[in-house]
Motif scaffolding. Structure first.
Motif, PDB file in Angstrom:
ATOM      1  N   ARG A  93       0.835  -1.215   0.000  1.00 22.19           N
ATOM      2  CA  ARG A  93       0.000   0.000   0.000  1.00 22.19           C
ATOM      3  C   ARG A  93       0.861   1.253   0.000  1.00 22.19           C
ATOM      4  O   ARG A  93       0.575   2.218  -0.713  1.00 22.19           O
ATOM      5  CB  ARG A  93      -0.920   0.010   1.235  1.00 22.19           C
ATOM      6  CG  ARG A  93      -2.041  -1.001   1.200  1.00 22.19           C
ATOM      7  CD  ARG A  93      -3.118  -0.686   2.219  1.00 22.19           C
ATOM      8  NE  ARG A  93      -2.595  -0.563   3.572  1.00 22.19           N
ATOM      9  CZ  ARG A  93      -3.327  -0.211   4.627  1.00 22.19           C
ATOM     10  NH1 ARG A  93      -4.606   0.067   4.479  1.00 22.19           N
ATOM     11  NH2 ARG A  93      -2.796  -0.147   5.821  1.00 22.19           N
ATOM     12  N   GLU A 231      -4.851   0.240  -4.849  1.00 20.25           N
ATOM     13  CA  GLU A 231      -4.791   0.737  -3.472  1.00 20.25           C
ATOM     14  C   GLU A 231      -6.075   0.392  -2.713  1.00 20.25           C
ATOM     15  O   GLU A 231      -6.034  -0.041  -1.553  1.00 20.25           O
ATOM     16  CB  GLU A 231      -4.576   2.252  -3.472  1.00 20.25           C
ATOM     17  CG  GLU A 231      -4.357   2.837  -2.084  1.00 20.25           C
ATOM     18  CD  GLU A 231      -4.096   4.343  -2.123  1.00 20.25           C
ATOM     19  OE1 GLU A 231      -3.946   4.923  -1.040  1.00 20.25           O
ATOM     20  OE2 GLU A 231      -4.060   4.912  -3.221  1.00 20.25           O
ATOM     21  N   ASP A 235      -6.456  -2.087   0.524  1.00 21.21           N
ATOM     22  CA  ASP A 235      -7.139  -1.638   1.743  1.00 21.21           C
ATOM     23  C   ASP A 235      -8.141  -2.691   2.207  1.00 21.21           C
ATOM     24  O   ASP A 235      -8.248  -2.990   3.404  1.00 21.21           O
ATOM     25  CB  ASP A 235      -7.858  -0.309   1.496  1.00 21.21           C
ATOM     26  CG  ASP A 235      -6.911   0.872   1.431  1.00 21.21           C
ATOM     27  OD1 ASP A 235      -5.776   0.746   1.923  1.00 21.21           O
ATOM     28  OD2 ASP A 235      -7.306   1.919   0.891  1.00 21.21           O
TER      29      ASP A 235
END
Length: 256
Positions: A93, A231, A235
């Motif tokens: 990330r 991303e 998450d």
């Protein structure tokens, strides 16, 4: 060593009613099947990785809903594995977040059409070298993991993601000459027929000596959009791994 997903709970067959899979088990099996399908695909672009990460997230999300009672040693090992996976996910990330910042800087420099584009290109390739070093260390950490089918799939997928982030074209960085920058400022473009990964394609476009500002703009826009998707998928995976750790910790607390 067996993991919880290798012993799915199945309800006993009823005389009057047909047997059916318990919903959490059905979700696990569906996510596992989809992940295998994506894993066996030859595609290595960001969209395929994003879909696979979301499937892996669903896989771990369904795992902690299965309510298995694990032996203490097994739960402890699973907890250790989840720690490495969480660290790898968080590192990925951060790399993607930093990559997006560089992409935005390149887009800004391209709009200004000044000499700053050359500076941003050099900074971008310095960062790409940094990614290669960091991902090499992360891959070594993942190689130490062993365990279930889910663990093997998670390791394989994260390694594919790190390969995607670190793979660079074979051309040398110093081909980003002032002549390229001056032509880039001047405008113009040509069509691209690349079928390689978005990052690899951007490398080649930025290192080209041709008059290709339109190609650069398009490549940056596509990659910025795709990294945003990656991303978001990471998450989701991170949250599912955290939930799975809580599930394992609850088991250890119960056994203590």
């Amino acid at each position: 060593m067996a993991f919880p997903e290798t012993h799915l709970h199945m309800p006993i067959r009823s005389i009057s009613l047909p047997s059916r899979i318990h919903p959490p088990s059905a979700k696990f099996q569906a996510a596992l099947s989809q992940l295998h399908t994506c894993h066996n695909s030859s595609s290595s672009d960001s969209q395929s990785l994003q879909i696979s990460l979301l499937n892996l997230s669903e896989l771990y999300h369904s795992l902690h809903q299965l309510n298995h009672s694990l032996p203490t040693a097994q739960a402890e090992h699973s907890l250790d594995v989840s720690t490495t996976l969480l660290d790898s996910c968080d590192a990925a990330r951060n790399l993607i977040l930093n990559l997006r910042e560089h992409l935005l800087s390149l887009q800004s420099a391209l709009r200004r059409k000044g000499k700053s584009m050359g500076v941003q290109i050099k900074e971008y390739f310095v960062f790409r070298k940094k990614i290669k070093k960091e991902t090499s260390k992360l891959v070594l950490g993942l190689k130490k993991l062993d365990g279930s089918e889910t663990t093997a799939l998670a390791v394989s997928l994260l390694r594919s993601l790190f390969t995607f982030l670190s793979t660079a074209s074979a051309m040398k960085t110093n081909t980003c000459t002032l002549r390229f920058v001056s032509k880039l400022i001047g405008g113009g473009g040509r069509s691209s027929t690349s079928i390689m990964s978005e990052l690899h394609n951007l490398d080649l476009v930025l290192r080209s000596d041709g008059d290709n500002s339109k190609e650069v703009k398009k490549a940056l826009e596509i990659l910025e959009e795709r990294t945003e998707g990656l991303e978001a998928a990471l998450d989701s995976l991170f949250k599912s791994l955290v939930q799975y750790r809580v599930y394992l910790l609850n088991i250890l607390t119960t056994h203590s």
